[in-house]
Design a protein around this motif. Structure first.
Motif, mmCIF file in Angstrom:
data_model
loop_
_atom_site.group_PDB
_atom_site.id
_atom_site.type_symbol
_atom_site.label_atom_id
_atom_site.label_comp_id
_atom_site.label_asym_id
_atom_site.label_seq_id
_atom_site.Cartn_x
_atom_site.Cartn_y
_atom_site.Cartn_z
ATOM 1 N N ARG A 18 -19.906 24.604 16.080
ATOM 2 C CA ARG A 18 -19.524 24.752 17.487
ATOM 3 C C ARG A 18 -19.956 26.115 18.027
ATOM 4 N NH1 ARG A 18 -13.620 21.905 16.448
ATOM 5 N NH2 ARG A 18 -14.324 19.766 16.737
ATOM 6 N N ILE A 19 -19.667 27.167 17.254
ATOM 7 C CA ILE A 19 -20.002 28.502 17.770
ATOM 8 C C ILE A 19 -21.512 28.637 18.011
ATOM 9 C CG2 ILE A 19 -20.004 30.977 17.175
ATOM 10 C CD1 ILE A 19 -17.273 30.465 15.844
ATOM 11 N N CYS A 77 -9.659 25.636 15.467
ATOM 12 C CA CYS A 77 -10.889 24.864 15.732
ATOM 13 C C CYS A 77 -10.846 23.595 14.885
ATOM 14 C CB CYS A 77 -12.111 25.732 15.408
ATOM 15 S SG CYS A 77 -13.632 25.034 16.053
ATOM 16 N N PRO A 119 -10.144 20.771 19.521
ATOM 17 C CA PRO A 119 -9.925 22.185 19.191
ATOM 18 C C PRO A 119 -9.108 22.884 20.284
ATOM 19 C CG PRO A 119 -12.195 21.818 19.918
ATOM 20 C CD PRO A 119 -11.560 20.458 19.802
ATOM 21 N N CYS A 122 -9.199 25.501 22.149
ATOM 22 C CA CYS A 122 -10.104 26.576 22.603
ATOM 23 C C CYS A 122 -9.389 27.653 23.414
ATOM 24 C CB CYS A 122 -11.251 25.995 23.417
ATOM 25 S SG CYS A 122 -12.201 24.794 22.478
ATOM 26 N N CYS A 132 -8.263 30.339 21.209
ATOM 27 C CA CYS A 132 -9.247 30.749 20.201
ATOM 28 C C CYS A 132 -9.651 32.214 20.341
ATOM 29 C CB CYS A 132 -10.476 29.857 20.320
ATOM 30 S SG CYS A 132 -11.733 30.310 19.125
ATOM 31 N N GLN A 159 -13.437 32.608 21.379
ATOM 32 C CA GLN A 159 -13.912 31.719 22.456
ATOM 33 C C GLN A 159 -15.107 32.316 23.212
ATOM 34 O OE1 GLN A 159 -12.535 31.504 26.530
ATOM 35 N NE2 GLN A 159 -11.047 30.030 25.738
ATOM 36 N N CYS A 198 -18.380 31.529 21.655
ATOM 37 C CA CYS A 198 -18.639 30.134 21.261
ATOM 38 C C CYS A 198 -19.589 29.447 22.242
ATOM 39 C CB CYS A 198 -17.310 29.377 21.179
ATOM 40 S SG CYS A 198 -17.544 27.664 20.693
ATOM 41 N N PHE A 235 -18.393 25.908 23.452
ATOM 42 C CA PHE A 235 -17.370 26.002 24.505
ATOM 43 C C PHE A 235 -18.035 26.311 25.845
ATOM 44 C CE2 PHE A 235 -14.344 28.405 27.085
ATOM 45 C CZ PHE A 235 -13.316 27.474 27.169
ATOM 46 N N GLN A 274 -17.885 21.156 22.852
ATOM 47 C CA GLN A 274 -17.236 21.427 21.555
ATOM 48 C C GLN A 274 -16.720 20.174 20.853
ATOM 49 O OE1 GLN A 274 -16.327 22.452 24.491
ATOM 50 N NE2 GLN A 274 -14.120 22.628 24.767
HETATM 51 FE FE1 SF4 Z 1 -13.727 26.140 18.165
HETATM 52 FE FE2 SF4 Z 1 -13.089 26.092 20.745
HETATM 53 FE FE3 SF4 Z 1 -12.983 28.358 19.385
HETATM 54 FE FE4 SF4 Z 1 -15.306 27.254 19.947
HETATM 55 S S1 SF4 Z 1 -13.819 28.046 21.396
HETATM 56 S S2 SF4 Z 1 -14.704 28.117 17.983
HETATM 57 S S3 SF4 Z 1 -14.832 25.109 19.785
HETATM 58 S S4 SF4 Z 1 -11.716 26.546 19.065
#
Ligand code: SF4
Length: 372
Positions: free
Chosen positions: A157-158, A202, A207, A209, A212, A215, A218, A221, A226
């Motif tokens: 995802r990142i 995540c 997730p 987000c 996070c 974030q 990412c 995102f 995601q």
């Molecule tokens: Fe995971 Fe969302 Fe964080 Fe990205 S922003 S790492 S998708 S939890």
């Protein structure tokens, strides 16, 4: 490194990403028994237990394991019956057998010190790239990648990595990504933080987000994709295997148990006599009675079926129908020995290591026929 990954890595402010991730981990990490110290033996045991098993399930097993075998030498010297008992219920028993062989090798070849080089540690039985990386980074502070499912999900995802994570070769891409991003000051916290982020924030599916800590780094995102990552192509379906099993009791109130072969699935564990059926439409009782006579030259009589249960392995599902019954004649002593059979009392039975499916049979038998 492929161009796409290289570009994604260029878009990240590495230092700021490491700081955000590690600061969050240091503030929010769960208090888990294997995090009490960095003893490589404890890290190793916990990582093997955590493969395919949830953290909540592992905690009591880990505590008991360390109580029974506090040091690497204690475990190396333990006998197989006891190590299987310590693992009873965790499943995937080859994990503990491999761990035992590897620990014995560490005792003999490395003077009971877990090796700290990728080359040596990777040669130990059952130590794959993930376990090697986890021990080297967590216990020894080496900047080695430890890529498990959580880490693949988070980094897919990142960095928007869209390779199929079900394919073994995809791990290499993630290892390259970790090597490019890992903190050399604190590789232990960095790797654990990625795993922890995957477990707590995540997560698969949806997730969190908004909570996070990374974030702003990412890329999935930012693009709003995601939940489409990671890419995982479903494996083919598992095969159903119908099995008929029986709890057989003699006039001395003892139960017949059988030790599985030393090779193959659930090797060396104990079980109630059972037979795999070729088709589920055969009459089960008659099939069991005929198979038992053929295996042990003894007549058996089954009465009622007291439970039906499914046990799922990665490639097959046991569909077990369990009966109670008794023998019409005794099994000859020589056959008992040759075929690894034993009559045991209720109390003795509980000392043997059984796979989860047979523990359930026993539990259900006790509930159905209310035993004191
Ligand atoms: Fe995971 Fe969302 Fe964080 Fe990205 S922003 S790492 S998708 S939890």
């Amino acid at each position: 490194m492929n161009d796409k990954l290289e570009q994604s890595l260029l878009n990240i402010d590495k230092e700021s990403f490491q700081n955000d991730l590690i600061d969050w981990f240091e503030a929010e990490q769960r208090n888990l028994p294997w995090r009490e110290n960095k003893d490589p033996y404890r890290v190793w045991v916990s990582e093997i237990m955590l493969q395919q098993t949830r953290v909540d399930t592992v905690i009591p097993y880990f505590n008991r394991f360390i109580e029974w075998f506090p040091t690497l030498d204690d475990f190396a010297e333990a006998d197989e019956e006891k190590i299987l008992k310590a693992w009873e219920g965790l499943g995937y028993y080859s994990r503990v057998r491999n761990l035992h062989s590897a620990v014995k090798e560490v005792k003999e070849t490395y003077n009971s010190v877990v090796p700290d080089s990728p080359e040596e540690i990777s040669k130990l039985k059952g130590v794959g790239p993930y376990t090697a990386g986890a021990i080297l980074s967590i216990a020894y502070g080496k900047p080695e990648p430890a890529v498990d499912g959580n880490v693949m999900r988070v980094l897919s995802r990142i960095l928007v990595i869209d390779e199929d994570i079900a394919k073994p070769k995809t791990r290499k891409t993630f290892e390259k990504a970790v090597r490019a991003l890992i903190s050399h000051e604190n590789p232990s916290a960095f790797n654990q933080a990625l795993m922890e982020l995957g477990a707590l924030i995540c997560t698969p599916g949806k997730p969190a987000c908004l909570l996070c800590p990374v974030q702003k780094h990412c890329q999935a995102f930012a693009a709003g994709i995601q939940t489409e990552l990671p890419v995982k192509i479903q494996k083919k379906k598992t095969r159903d295997v119908p099995i008929v099993a029986a709890v057989l009791k003699n006039e001395r109130d003892e139960f017949l148990i059988h030790k599985r072969s030393s090779e193959g699935l659930l090797a060396n564990l104990w079980e109630f006599p059972n037979y795999e059926m070729h088709t589920s439409i055969q009459p089960k009782r008659a099939f069991f009675e005929a198979s038992f006579l053929e295996s042990y030259r003894t007549d058996v009589k089954l009465s009622d079926s007291f439970t039906m249960l499914d046990h799922v392995f990665s490639h097959l599902v046991w569909k077990i129908d369990a009966y109670r019954g008794s023998l019409l004649t005794d099994i000859e002593e020589s056959v008992m020995k040759e075929q690894n059979l034993k009559w045991v009392s209720k109390e003795e039975l509980e000392q043997y290591a059984f796979p989860v499916s047979h523990q359930k049979i026993w539990k259900s038998y006790q509930q159905t026929y209310v035993m004191d």
